[in-house]
Design a protein around this motif. Structure first.
Motif, PDB file in Angstrom:
ATOM      1  N   SER A  87       7.708  -7.566  -7.286  1.00  0.00           N
ATOM      2  CA  SER A  87       7.258  -6.175  -7.396  1.00  0.00           C
ATOM      3  C   SER A  87       6.763  -5.564  -6.087  1.00  0.00           C
ATOM      4  O   SER A  87       6.293  -4.433  -6.082  1.00  0.00           O
ATOM      5  CB  SER A  87       6.158  -6.100  -8.460  1.00  0.00           C
ATOM      6  N   SER A 128       9.803   2.245 -12.772  1.00  0.00           N
ATOM      7  CA  SER A 128       8.795   2.553 -11.746  1.00  0.00           C
ATOM      8  C   SER A 128       9.000   3.916 -11.100  1.00  0.00           C
ATOM      9  O   SER A 128      10.138   4.360 -10.891  1.00  0.00           O
ATOM     10  CB  SER A 128       8.879   1.471 -10.661  1.00  0.00           C
ATOM     11  N   TYR A 152      13.974  -2.842  -3.944  1.00  0.00           N
ATOM     12  CA  TYR A 152      13.165  -2.894  -5.174  1.00  0.00           C
ATOM     13  C   TYR A 152      13.521  -1.717  -6.087  1.00  0.00           C
ATOM     14  O   TYR A 152      13.822  -1.895  -7.272  1.00  0.00           O
ATOM     15  CB  TYR A 152      11.671  -2.854  -4.813  1.00  0.00           C
ATOM     16  N   ASN A 181       1.909   4.251  -9.827  1.00  0.00           N
ATOM     17  CA  ASN A 181       1.083   3.114  -9.370  1.00  0.00           C
ATOM     18  C   ASN A 181      -0.154   2.941 -10.243  1.00  0.00           C
ATOM     19  O   ASN A 181      -0.878   3.903 -10.513  1.00  0.00           O
ATOM     20  CB  ASN A 181       0.599   3.348  -7.935  1.00  0.00           C
ATOM     21  N   VAL A 192      -1.724  -2.103  -1.272  1.00  0.00           N
ATOM     22  CA  VAL A 192      -2.664  -1.493  -0.340  1.00  0.00           C
ATOM     23  C   VAL A 192      -4.072  -1.304  -0.919  1.00  0.00           C
ATOM     24  O   VAL A 192      -5.070  -1.520  -0.215  1.00  0.00           O
ATOM     25  CB  VAL A 192      -2.093  -0.182   0.248  1.00  0.00           C
ATOM     26  N   LYS A 195      -5.782  -4.624  -1.016  1.00  0.00           N
ATOM     27  CA  LYS A 195      -5.982  -5.104   0.357  1.00  0.00           C
ATOM     28  C   LYS A 195      -7.232  -4.421   0.940  1.00  0.00           C
ATOM     29  O   LYS A 195      -8.054  -5.058   1.617  1.00  0.00           O
ATOM     30  CB  LYS A 195      -4.722  -4.780   1.183  1.00  0.00           C
ATOM     31  N   GLY A 214      -0.787  -0.067   7.450  1.00  0.00           N
ATOM     32  CA  GLY A 214       0.394   0.630   7.984  1.00  0.00           C
ATOM     33  C   GLY A 214       0.202   2.134   7.899  1.00  0.00           C
ATOM     34  O   GLY A 214      -0.706   2.687   8.521  1.00  0.00           O
ATOM     35  N   ARG A 220      -0.226   8.413  -3.215  1.00  0.00           N
ATOM     36  CA  ARG A 220       0.208   7.844  -4.485  1.00  0.00           C
ATOM     37  C   ARG A 220      -0.630   8.409  -5.626  1.00  0.00           C
ATOM     38  O   ARG A 220      -1.792   8.758  -5.447  1.00  0.00           O
ATOM     39  CB  ARG A 220       0.032   6.307  -4.483  1.00  0.00           C
ATOM     40  N   ARG A 281       7.521   0.240   6.692  1.00  0.00           N
ATOM     41  CA  ARG A 281       8.729  -0.198   5.991  1.00  0.00           C
ATOM     42  C   ARG A 281       9.959   0.454   6.597  1.00  0.00           C
ATOM     43  O   ARG A 281       9.847   1.541   7.169  1.00  0.00           O
ATOM     44  CB  ARG A 281       8.607   0.191   4.509  1.00  0.00           C
ATOM     45  N   GLU A 284      10.282   4.748   3.935  1.00  0.00           N
ATOM     46  CA  GLU A 284       8.982   4.926   3.259  1.00  0.00           C
ATOM     47  C   GLU A 284       9.090   5.929   2.115  1.00  0.00           C
ATOM     48  O   GLU A 284       9.837   6.914   2.188  1.00  0.00           O
ATOM     49  CB  GLU A 284       7.945   5.398   4.301  1.00  0.00           C
TER      50      GLU A 284
HETATM   51  O1  F7E Z   1       1.966   0.647  -1.020  1.00  0.00           O
HETATM   52  C1  F7E Z   1       1.264   2.154   2.238  1.00  0.00           C
HETATM   53  C2  F7E Z   1       2.692   1.786   1.920  1.00  0.00           C
HETATM   54  O2  F7E Z   1       2.423  -1.737  -1.481  1.00  0.00           O
HETATM   55  C3  F7E Z   1       1.472   1.949  -1.250  1.00  0.00           C
HETATM   56  C4  F7E Z   1       4.228  -1.585  -6.633  1.00  0.00           C
HETATM   57  O3  F7E Z   1       3.394  -1.911  -7.719  1.00  0.00           O
HETATM   58  O4  F7E Z   1       3.766   0.739  -6.907  1.00  0.00           O
HETATM   59  C5  F7E Z   1       3.711  -0.318  -5.975  1.00  0.00           C
HETATM   60  O5  F7E Z   1       4.507  -0.043  -4.841  1.00  0.00           O
HETATM   61  C6  F7E Z   1       1.577   2.767   0.030  1.00  0.00           C
HETATM   62  C7  F7E Z   1       2.951   2.675   0.713  1.00  0.00           C
HETATM   63  O6  F7E Z   1       2.528  -0.032  -3.346  1.00  0.00           O
HETATM   64  C8  F7E Z   1      -0.221  -0.729   3.838  1.00  0.00           C
HETATM   65  O7  F7E Z   1       3.542   2.026   3.029  1.00  0.00           O
HETATM   66  C9  F7E Z   1      -0.126   1.413   4.180  1.00  0.00           C
HETATM   67  O8  F7E Z   1       3.338   3.954   1.126  1.00  0.00           O
HETATM   68  O9  F7E Z   1       0.357  -0.656  -2.465  1.00  0.00           O
HETATM   69  P1  F7E Z   1       1.764  -0.543  -2.062  1.00  0.00           P
HETATM   70  P2  F7E Z   1       3.935   0.701  -3.548  1.00  0.00           P
HETATM   71  O10 F7E Z   1       4.864   0.444  -2.435  1.00  0.00           O
HETATM   72  O11 F7E Z   1       3.640   2.128  -3.892  1.00  0.00           O
HETATM   73  C10 F7E Z   1       5.067   1.049  -7.423  1.00  0.00           C
HETATM   74  C11 F7E Z   1       4.949   2.180  -8.409  1.00  0.00           C
HETATM   75  C12 F7E Z   1       5.778  -0.148  -7.938  1.00  0.00           C
HETATM   76  O12 F7E Z   1       6.597  -0.046  -8.849  1.00  0.00           O
HETATM   77  C13 F7E Z   1       5.646  -1.399  -7.148  1.00  0.00           C
HETATM   78  O13 F7E Z   1       5.972  -2.524  -7.959  1.00  0.00           O
HETATM   79  O14 F7E Z   1       0.645   2.248   0.967  1.00  0.00           O
HETATM   80  N1  F7E Z   1       0.555   1.154   3.047  1.00  0.00           N
HETATM   81  N2  F7E Z   1      -0.606   0.278   4.701  1.00  0.00           N
HETATM   82  C14 F7E Z   1       0.508  -0.170   2.804  1.00  0.00           C
HETATM   83  N3  F7E Z   1       1.002  -0.911   1.794  1.00  0.00           N
HETATM   84  C15 F7E Z   1       0.766  -2.250   1.813  1.00  0.00           C
HETATM   85  N4  F7E Z   1       1.211  -3.014   0.799  1.00  0.00           N
HETATM   86  N5  F7E Z   1       0.066  -2.843   2.848  1.00  0.00           N
HETATM   87  C16 F7E Z   1      -0.453  -2.136   3.882  1.00  0.00           C
HETATM   88  O15 F7E Z   1      -1.071  -2.675   4.782  1.00  0.00           O
END
Ligand code: F7E
Ligand code: NAP
Length: 342
Positions: A87, A128, A152, A181, A192, A195, A214, A220, A281, A284
């Motif tokens: 995920s 999603s 994904y 989310n 995020v 984290k 990042g 979101r 990423r 994005e």
């Molecule tokens: O990122 C930014 C990143 O990894 C949210 C999954 O549950 O929700 C989730 O996907 C945002 C993005 O979640 C960091 O670039 C900044 O824009 O928490 P995330 P996601 O990608 O939205 C959807 C609905 C799903 O279906 C998925 O399974 O935050 N961001 N800095 C970061 N993200 C991460 N992980 N780490 C960072 O350091």
């Protein structure tokens, strides 16, 4: 009632199985064999309900079609919730084939098994908001177009469409929950929100000095996972199977989440947050905002937890966790982990 949950060891698996067990369901869950035991989220449920035979776990994997089919034939559940997936969106760029196989082979195997059985088994697919792509600052609902931006999301679009195909072609009660989310103290530590709250707890207890993120400008529509699993259940109890958006109708940036989380313990986020390209990423999703009016009007579903309450709930839980870690670290019973990848 018997439910089979794939992804029972994940965040949503925990909340959904807890809610179903409390309603009197017999819950069957699929677990992957890992070198470390990976049932920590559901361990409290196992100890509470195992003796009554109300929770049963089986080793399987979404890409092991024969074992999945055998399990469904053996359990003959009334409802199947397909929550399992690789995920993490950023990880799906690194492991595109594995992420895609899991998201696509899994649901079609389950749908085929249901089609071949006499019993009417209801099916829930974890779709999603990532499927929308988030290029425009618009409010998204069940009619909005999919423009996947990651392996994904592309896999999830296939699963969403095949679920609809089986519903329309064979009359299977097959539901797509298009969930925006949703987070909680049980969220995986590399997403995020968690984290950030994990870092707030550790920084507050002097176990970490800073936090590298990042893209701080991404926004979101963040809700509480426990509210969303109640929505999954409501979709499965509706008279007809359909596609449903669950969202809060509010969007917040990563920066706002961090600011609120650090403020909650009296710290200024600007003193601790660094940024690095390593967390960006290849493509994005910049902005996601959902409209859950259909679920509200027909299912009577509404999110109960505000953004403020969600942030506080996660920070409070991670303050407590860091406090417990500090005790172990001070006694040399644990090695501190300074930074999480992805
Ligand atoms: O990122 C930014 C990143 O990894 C949210 C999954 O549950 O929700 C989730 O996907 C945002 C993005 O979640 C960091 O670039 C900044 O824009 O928490 P995330 P996601 O990608 O939205 C959807 C609905 C799903 O279906 C998925 O399974 O935050 N961001 N800095 C970061 N993200 C991460 N992980 N780490 C960072 O350091
Ligand atoms: P999660 O915490 O990452 O849990 C994923 C679950 O899938 C875990 O139980 C994991 O097992 C299992 N899994 C992964 N690959 C598997 C495979 N090949 N075979 C069997 N099981 C496998 O995810 P979540 O946040 O609970 O999300 C649940 C579902 O909703 C996922 O499909 C996700 O893509 C989707 N979704 C999530 C959100 C969100 O914001 N949380 C929003 C929309 C949709 P291990 O414990 O062994 O890793």
């Amino acid at each position: 009632m018997k439910a089979l949950i794939t992804g029972i060891t994940g965040q949503d698996g925990y909340y959904l199985s807890k809610q179903l067990l409390e309603k009197g369901y017999e819950v069957h869950g699929l677990v992957r064999r890992a070198s470390n035991i990976n049932t920590n989220r559901i361990d409290p449920l196992i100890s509470e309900f195992r003796d009554e035979g109300k929770i049963q776990l089986y080793y399987s994997d979404l890409i092991d079609s024969s074992s999945l089919t055998n399990l469904i034939n053996k359990i003959l559940p009334d409802e199947i919730y397909n929550l399992a997936a690789q995920s993490h969106v950023a990880v799906s760029f690194k492991n595109p084939m594995y992420s895609t196989f899991t998201s696509t082979v899994g649901p079609i195997t389950i749908l085929e098994s249901i089609r071949n059985l006499e019993k009417d088994i209801k099916f829930y697919q974890a779709s999603s908001s990532e499927m929308f792509g988030g290029a425009e600052k618009v409010v998204l609902n069940e009619e909005s177009l999919f423009e996947p931006k990651s392996p994904y999301a592309a896999g999830k679009v296939f699963a969403h469409n095949i679920t609809k195909v089986y519903r329309e072609s064979y009359g299977i009660f097959a539901v797509n929950g298009i969930l925006f989310n949703h987070e909680s103290p049980h969220r995986g530590e590399t997403f995020v929100t968690r984290k950030i709250t994990r870092a707030v707890g550790r920084i507050y207890h002097n176990l970490q000095t800073n936090l590298t993120l990042g893209n701080l400008d991404a926004s979101r529509d963040w809700g509480f996972a426990g509210d969303y699993t109640e929505g999954m259940y409501a979709m499965m109890q509706n008279e007809t199977a359909d596609d449903w958006v669950l969202a809060t109708g509010e969007t917040h940036s990563v920066k706002e989440f961090a600011e609120k989380a650090f403020n909650h313990v009296g710290l200024n986020w600007k003193d601790f947050i660094l940024t690095s390209e390593k967390y960006s990423r290849p493509n994005e999703v910049h902005h996601l905002l959902g409209d859950a009016s259909k679920a509200k009007n027909i299912l009577g579903w509404e999110p109960k937890t505000s953004f403020d309450k969600l942030v506080k709930k996660m920070v409070d839980s991670d303050l407590d966790l860091a406090n417990r870690e500090k005790v172990l670290i001070d006694k040399n019973l644990m090695t501190p982990t300074w930074e999480y990848a992805t």
